[in-house]
Design an enzyme around this catalytic site. Structure first.
Site, PDB file in Angstrom:
ATOM      1  N   PHE A   1       0.859  -1.196   0.000  1.00  0.00           N
ATOM      2  CA  PHE A   1       0.000   0.000   0.000  1.00  0.00           C
ATOM      3  C   PHE A   1       0.890   1.239   0.000  1.00  0.00           C
ATOM      4  O   PHE A   1       1.700   1.423   0.899  1.00  0.00           O
ATOM      5  CB  PHE A   1      -0.930   0.041   1.222  1.00  0.00           C
ATOM      6  CG  PHE A   1      -1.894   1.194   1.152  1.00  0.00           C
ATOM      7  CD1 PHE A   1      -3.133   1.038   0.541  1.00  0.00           C
ATOM      8  CD2 PHE A   1      -1.551   2.447   1.654  1.00  0.00           C
ATOM      9  CE1 PHE A   1      -4.015   2.105   0.439  1.00  0.00           C
ATOM     10  CE2 PHE A   1      -2.429   3.525   1.550  1.00  0.00           C
ATOM     11  CZ  PHE A   1      -3.664   3.353   0.942  1.00  0.00           C
TER      12      PHE A   1
ATOM     13  N   ASP B   1       9.180   3.217   1.894  1.00  0.00           N
ATOM     14  CA  ASP B   1       7.957   3.893   2.311  1.00  0.00           C
ATOM     15  C   ASP B   1       7.771   3.661   3.813  1.00  0.00           C
ATOM     16  O   ASP B   1       7.327   2.599   4.234  1.00  0.00           O
ATOM     17  CB  ASP B   1       6.778   3.323   1.505  1.00  0.00           C
ATOM     18  CG  ASP B   1       5.434   3.939   1.909  1.00  0.00           C
ATOM     19  OD1 ASP B   1       5.333   4.488   3.022  1.00  0.00           O
ATOM     20  OD2 ASP B   1       4.481   3.835   1.117  1.00  0.00           O
TER      21      ASP B   1
ATOM     22  N   LYS C   1       1.990  10.284   8.446  1.00  0.00           N
ATOM     23  CA  LYS C   1       1.290   9.748   9.632  1.00  0.00           C
ATOM     24  C   LYS C   1       1.824  10.295  10.962  1.00  0.00           C
ATOM     25  O   LYS C   1       1.557  11.438  11.285  1.00  0.00           O
ATOM     26  CB  LYS C   1       1.358   8.222   9.592  1.00  0.00           C
ATOM     27  CG  LYS C   1       0.407   7.636   8.521  1.00  0.00           C
ATOM     28  CD  LYS C   1       0.084   6.193   8.830  1.00  0.00           C
ATOM     29  CE  LYS C   1      -0.731   5.521   7.761  1.00  0.00           C
ATOM     30  NZ  LYS C   1      -2.140   5.489   8.105  1.00  0.00           N
TER      31      LYS C   1
ATOM     32  N   THR D   1       2.261  24.770  -4.958  1.00  0.00           N
ATOM     33  CA  THR D   1       2.045  26.024  -4.233  1.00  0.00           C
ATOM     34  C   THR D   1       2.523  25.942  -2.786  1.00  0.00           C
ATOM     35  O   THR D   1       3.344  26.730  -2.350  1.00  0.00           O
ATOM     36  CB  THR D   1       0.556  26.430  -4.258  1.00  0.00           C
ATOM     37  OG1 THR D   1       0.184  26.681  -5.609  1.00  0.00           O
ATOM     38  CG2 THR D   1       0.314  27.697  -3.431  1.00  0.00           C
TER      39      THR D   1
END
Lengths: 467, 467
Positions: free
Chosen positions: B188, B294, B325, B350
């Site tokens: 994931f 990750d 997280k 931005t």
């Protein structure tokens, strides 16, 4: 009438040094060791930035009509936002960040209703919250893909097939749909993989990044002033709509949605008429293609309406409207309940936005309403535009293609020496941004008044008479 | 030794009503009118949530070992974070949100060095800041694509060709590269279009969304307890690595990077050995493929190291490490200066993150270091794991495939009636999450102590003896 901002901002710009000055240069060299500073415009002292004025570490204070790429709504260190930031609710949202889809705060409905949804575009009473413009657009795209495939399947009750589930896990069709999002040439919709596939602004934004084979239609290239080119412009818009229809019917990866900015902002402030957008709404309805209006830059008041698409008087609302920037939070609005996916966890992520930022938007909305800032922006925009028209006449070739009449302060013009223009502006006390190939774009905050317009106009004249 | 948390959290769970109780039910019905509540787990009263305990509007207070999908680091309403949130710096970051790439705050280098970069993984001294896990991963992917294409072109100095620039604008090669990111089955990595193309968790996450034709390798499917299946597991890992190499050499869309979770979390808490990851590092080095780790869920202490990949003792660091997280902000770390794209505005947006959230991470880091919470988490994890082993022995089939030994509190097991298990847990005062097909995953905060472990263990035993 005493000025809204006068209690907390300076009266005029102060330019003490070259920009960047010595203190800034030293700090930038230090920052560059850990953070890419090649796109740095101006190192900023946010504690001393007030209202319409941005400050730097060398004591320079500029009138800011760029406003963090059009994302500061009601001025730096706005007292009302300061108060909201000190409130217990905000602090709670900041330190106890929820996974909004799983564990929403008990007052989340109220926060939405008194904030984000209070200003929902007409006809769109639901929201999916996000973090920034890119993921606001991408989650809207996801909703569009799921909606279209659900129609093709025969409704929300039809279960996925084994083949769909297996192929989806392999990134292959039919599970991964072979559908597209149509966008317009010179559009900007973000920089993540899905949004970047719809962004068509500049090669530097797209080079080397894999992209989906999605279609782009020509955005009508209007001539300004609009009132002098009515027929030509109408023709350009009709041709653009014909191309949209052709692509809807013929593109080999069929579009399930079209995304469009009310004014193409990053692409150079390209306008189209209300008739064009009405035509686009009619075409998309006719062919069952969703219409997503990207109000990331145009939304929240700068065009003299809260949402720029209100200028069009559409007979039916867009299907989705995305927002970010001056909202200080992001997401997409929708109305059709079928745009909620048919099962939970299809549109989901851990945070799904940020309640602290949603609370800030609520405070921004209160501040806008209390001070009638959208109406005021419409008026000061008209004032500014009139004065710019006079400047354009006085200095031919310096304020080319002046555009944004009747669009609040959302005004731009082209200058042949644009990059130099922006640099010089700083030396005359103004922070301005560019866009597209040669546009100078004005993106003042909603607290920009005639007084500021006069300071800006004086500086603009100095720039063009200085070379 | 007095407990770290004791000053501000309750002593035990309180269950007063069914969950959801009557007040929650009414509020959920109200919320559902404007916000999809089908993934709602528990409506939350964040004002009354304290430390390890989550509260709801009906007065229920549960020991929370799910922690907002593993994203609360040091407890609800942590006094140190409360103090940070009230500070002038935080308020300034909140109300004067900068466009970080253009107008960074003058103290941004300092905020990074005393916060995000203070805990940078060994060998990675730079950061690109983002908003959440999905865009942290996607910006890392973008960096990987640009890096590989730059190598293919012959270096940073080689200009783009006309053909590249034109084709990029049309989403076609060579401008849009025909390269891929490899990921692992059951991985994931997020839900936006690029990250979702590497996510291989469940069909419901992927169905109907267009995806890139990118490769997936088999993640080694280890048997637990690891010490009883050494040879089998080694073989599974060798086969997985062979598949990785095969795909690197043969996949028709060549991978320029591999992304991997130290422990596949959403996919069901799937572990692999340090040897596997060392092998992956060696393979990626050999074939000039970047290795992206990750650490969105595994990072920030829960495995008993600040970063889970520290458990591997790699001879060379990963190329990029992504985080979100428990950091409450997001981004990717990198070390190789060549991973800065060769021109400005290639990696840009931005906001590029949120200084308010970066400041919160700094406060979290201070709190972790001051109280030695990573070391404590390693210890309490060992305690908890030992007790769970005993439970697993006592109740065969109820705590299957217990995993996470030596990995702090990052522990999971399978239960054949998992969904019911999670529901029952609430009635015994515990909030737990699931993952994958049948995993119960424990994701306590870093302030979880033996006392909390005992409460949890007692409840777990009650659950499995209640049916």
């Amino acid at each position: 009438m005493s000025s809204y901002y006068s209690s907390w901002e300076p009266e005029a710009p102060t330019v003490k040094t070259e920009i960047p000055g010595p203190k800034s240069k030293a700090a930038i060299a230090e920052l560059d060791k850990v953070f890419d500073t090649r796109s740095l415009n101006m190192l900023t002292d946010y504690h001393n930035s007030k209202g319409n004025y941005i400050a730097d570490p060398d004591g320079n204070v500029l009138l800011d009509v760029y406003a963090q790429i059009a994302s500061i709504p009601v001025g730096y260190n706005n007292p009302a936002l300061l108060k909201a930031a000190q409130g217990e609710e905000m602090i709670n949202g900041l330190i106890n960040r929820p996974a909004l889809g799983n564990f929403p705060p008990q007052d989340w409905a109220n926060v939405l209703k008194t904030g984000i949804l209070k200003v929902a575009p007409k006809g769109l009473d639901q929201v999916f919250t996000a973090m920034a413009g890119s993921d606001a657009n991408e989650t809207a795209y996801k909703a569009a893909f799921m909606y279209r495939r659900q129609q093709e399947r025969g409704g929300a009750h039809v279960e996925f097939t084994e083949e769909e589930m297996e192929s989806a896990m392999n990134n292959q069709s039919p599970g991964a749909s072979q559908l597209s999002i149509m966008s317009f040439k010179t559009a900007f919709h973000g920089r993540l993989f899905g949004s970047l596939s719809t962004t068509r602004s500049k090669p530097i934004h797209k080079l080397d990044i894999p992209a989906f084979d999605w279609p782009q239609a020509t955005f009508p290239q209007l001539k300004y002033p609009l009132e002098d080119h009515v027929e030509e412009n109408r023709k350009a818009e009709q041709e653009a709509l014909a191309e949209v229809e052709h692509l809807i019917l013929n593109y080999h990866v069929p579009p399930c949605a079209v995304i469009v900015e009310p004014i193409q902002s990053e692409g150079g402030d390209n306008h189209a008429s209300a008739d064009f957008f009405k035509g686009l709404r009619a075409l998309t309805k006719k062919h069952n293609v969703l219409m997503i209006v990207d109000e990331v830059q145009t939304g929240v008041g700068a065009t003299g309406k809260f949402w720029a698409h209100e200028h069009w008087n559409l007979p039916e609302p867009p299907d989705m409207v995305t927002f970010s920037k001056k909202a200080q939070t992001a997401g997409y609005y929708f109305g059709n309940p079928e745009l909620r996916p048919n099962k939970p966890y299809r549109q989901f992520n851990t945070w799904m936005g940020d309640p602290a930022r949603a609370l800030l938007f609520r405070a921004i909305i209160e501040e806008i309403e209390k001070n009638d800032l959208v109406t005021k922006t419409a008026k000061v925009g008209d004032y500014l535009f009139g004065k710019l028209e006079a400047l354009a006449k006085k200095y031919p070739g310096q304020f080319d293609n002046l555009r944004g009449k009747g669009m609040g302060t959302f005004i731009a013009f082209d200058n042949p020496r644009r990059d130099e223009f922006l640099k010089k502006a700083k030396s005359f006390g103004i922070n301005i941004g560019g866009s597209g190939a040669s546009a100078v774009r004005l993106r003042p905050m909603l607290i920009f008044e005639e007084k500021h317009a006069d300071i800006l106009l004086e500086a603009l004249e100095k720039i063009v008479t200085s070379w």
